[in-house]
Write a protein that holds these residues in place. Structure first.
Motif, PDB file in Angstrom:
ATOM      1  N   THR A  90      46.025  34.056  44.055  1.00 29.14           N
ATOM      2  CA  THR A  90      44.666  33.583  44.340  1.00 29.14           C
ATOM      3  C   THR A  90      44.137  34.198  45.634  1.00 29.14           C
ATOM      4  O   THR A  90      42.981  34.641  45.722  1.00 29.14           O
ATOM      5  CB  THR A  90      44.636  32.053  44.445  1.00 29.14           C
ATOM      6  OG1 THR A  90      45.094  31.483  43.215  1.00 29.14           O
ATOM      7  CG2 THR A  90      43.221  31.556  44.733  1.00 29.14           C
ATOM      8  N   ASN A  91      44.990  34.229  46.659  1.00 27.61           N
ATOM      9  CA  ASN A  91      44.590  34.824  47.942  1.00 27.61           C
ATOM     10  C   ASN A  91      44.292  36.309  47.799  1.00 27.61           C
ATOM     11  O   ASN A  91      43.343  36.838  48.396  1.00 27.61           O
ATOM     12  CB  ASN A  91      45.681  34.615  48.991  1.00 27.61           C
ATOM     13  CG  ASN A  91      45.723  33.177  49.493  1.00 27.61           C
ATOM     14  OD1 ASN A  91      44.794  32.409  49.260  1.00 27.61           O
ATOM     15  ND2 ASN A  91      46.801  32.814  50.171  1.00 27.61           N
ATOM     16  N   GLU A 106      43.291  37.870  45.075  1.00 24.18           N
ATOM     17  CA  GLU A 106      42.027  38.018  44.351  1.00 24.18           C
ATOM     18  C   GLU A 106      40.837  37.778  45.284  1.00 24.18           C
ATOM     19  O   GLU A 106      39.835  38.504  45.237  1.00 24.18           O
ATOM     20  CB  GLU A 106      41.977  37.043  43.175  1.00 24.18           C
ATOM     21  CG  GLU A 106      42.934  37.394  42.039  1.00 24.18           C
ATOM     22  CD  GLU A 106      42.859  36.387  40.919  1.00 24.18           C
ATOM     23  OE1 GLU A 106      42.166  35.355  41.094  1.00 24.18           O
ATOM     24  OE2 GLU A 106      43.484  36.632  39.871  1.00 24.18           O
ATOM     25  N   GLN A 107      40.936  36.752  46.135  1.00 22.53           N
ATOM     26  CA  GLN A 107      39.859  36.458  47.074  1.00 22.53           C
ATOM     27  C   GLN A 107      39.701  37.576  48.099  1.00 22.53           C
ATOM     28  O   GLN A 107      38.588  37.972  48.444  1.00 22.53           O
ATOM     29  CB  GLN A 107      40.123  35.125  47.784  1.00 22.53           C
ATOM     30  CG  GLN A 107      39.005  34.674  48.704  1.00 22.53           C
ATOM     31  CD  GLN A 107      37.713  34.424  47.944  1.00 22.53           C
ATOM     32  OE1 GLN A 107      37.720  33.819  46.875  1.00 22.53           O
ATOM     33  NE2 GLN A 107      36.594  34.892  48.490  1.00 22.53           N
ATOM     34  N   LEU A 152      38.039  40.454  46.400  1.00 22.99           N
ATOM     35  CA  LEU A 152      36.615  40.169  46.231  1.00 22.99           C
ATOM     36  C   LEU A 152      35.867  40.367  47.546  1.00 22.99           C
ATOM     37  O   LEU A 152      34.767  40.950  47.578  1.00 22.99           O
ATOM     38  CB  LEU A 152      36.431  38.745  45.714  1.00 22.99           C
ATOM     39  CG  LEU A 152      34.984  38.283  45.489  1.00 22.99           C
ATOM     40  CD1 LEU A 152      34.298  39.169  44.454  1.00 22.99           C
ATOM     41  CD2 LEU A 152      34.941  36.819  45.053  1.00 22.99           C
ATOM     42  N   ASN A 153      36.465  39.896  48.652  1.00 20.63           N
ATOM     43  CA  ASN A 153      35.837  40.078  49.970  1.00 20.63           C
ATOM     44  C   ASN A 153      35.708  41.554  50.319  1.00 20.63           C
ATOM     45  O   ASN A 153      34.681  41.996  50.855  1.00 20.63           O
ATOM     46  CB  ASN A 153      36.650  39.349  51.041  1.00 20.63           C
ATOM     47  CG  ASN A 153      36.570  37.841  50.904  1.00 20.63           C
ATOM     48  OD1 ASN A 153      35.630  37.309  50.309  1.00 20.63           O
ATOM     49  ND2 ASN A 153      37.550  37.141  51.449  1.00 20.63           N
TER      50      ASN A 153
END
Length: 209
Positions: free
Chosen positions: A37-38, A40-41, A44-45
């Motif tokens: 999850t981290n 992917e975030q 995205l950032n």
């Protein structure tokens, strides 16, 4: 099948190991999910930052191209006196020069204080402020062509633009008695607005290549 006490003692160690392994697997699975999850975030950032940087680069390129295209015209407006501080001395000198060149009768003039001007034909000035300084003219004329000649000559000079706002012409001689001699037949009282643009404060922050 009934387990005896000794059987439970025998199974105690394997059960403990199984529980520990199960807990470890669950912990690893949870950690993997959290890490995924981290990641992917973070991705995205990074993509958002890349898109923002790309947009800034494209925008800066467009601004640079616009500056390159319009800078000569803008500098010409500054040189003409349309952009920046008003140039009253130049207006008066232009008026005197045209008066002398066309051998007109005497002209009296006065210039009022500069004020903000918001005409309907210039609704969007892109942050610039349009100002006007009203000049009043009193002059004698041989005929109406003197006034037309004067205003056209001022308009072709390298001066700021103006608007001939109002002009009242009166006859000095009785009706029907226009003389062809070099004496004044008409008198004009006119008002014209000298126009100047004030730059927005941010204009000075533009880096010109």
């Amino acid at each position: 099948m009934k387990l005896e006490k000794k059987d439970w003692q025998t199974l105690q160690t394997p059960i403990f190991i199984l529980a520990a392994v199960t807990a470890a697997v669950i912990s690893l699975f949870t950690a993997a999910q959290y890490f995924n999850t981290n990641q992917e975030q973070a991705l995205l950032n990074q993509q958002n930052q890349l898109n923002a940087a790309r947009q800034r680069y494209q925008s800066s390129g467009a601004e640079k191209a616009m500056i390159t295209e319009y800078l000569p015209r803008y500098q010409a407006l500054i040189s003409k006196g349309f952009v920046g501080e008003e140039r009253r001395i130049e207006w008066v000198e232009a008026l005197r020069e045209q008066h002398k060149n066309h051998k007109l009768f005497g002209i009296k003039y006065g210039i009022s204080h500069q004020e903000k001007y918001t005409p309907v034909f210039a609704a969007n000035l892109g942050g610039f402020t349009l100002n006007r300084s009203m000049m009043k003219l009193d002059l004698d004329m041989l005929h109406e062509g003197d006034l037309l000649q004067l205003t056209e000559s001022l308009n072709t000079k390298n001066t700021a633009p103006f608007i001939l706002r109002d002009c009242e012409i009166t006859r000095l001689n009785p009706a029907g008695q226009i003389s062809n001699q070099l004496i004044a037949n008409l008198h004009a009282q006119c008002e014209l607005d000298w126009l100047t643009l004030r730059e927005p404060a941010s204009i000075h922050e533009i880096a010109v290549p």
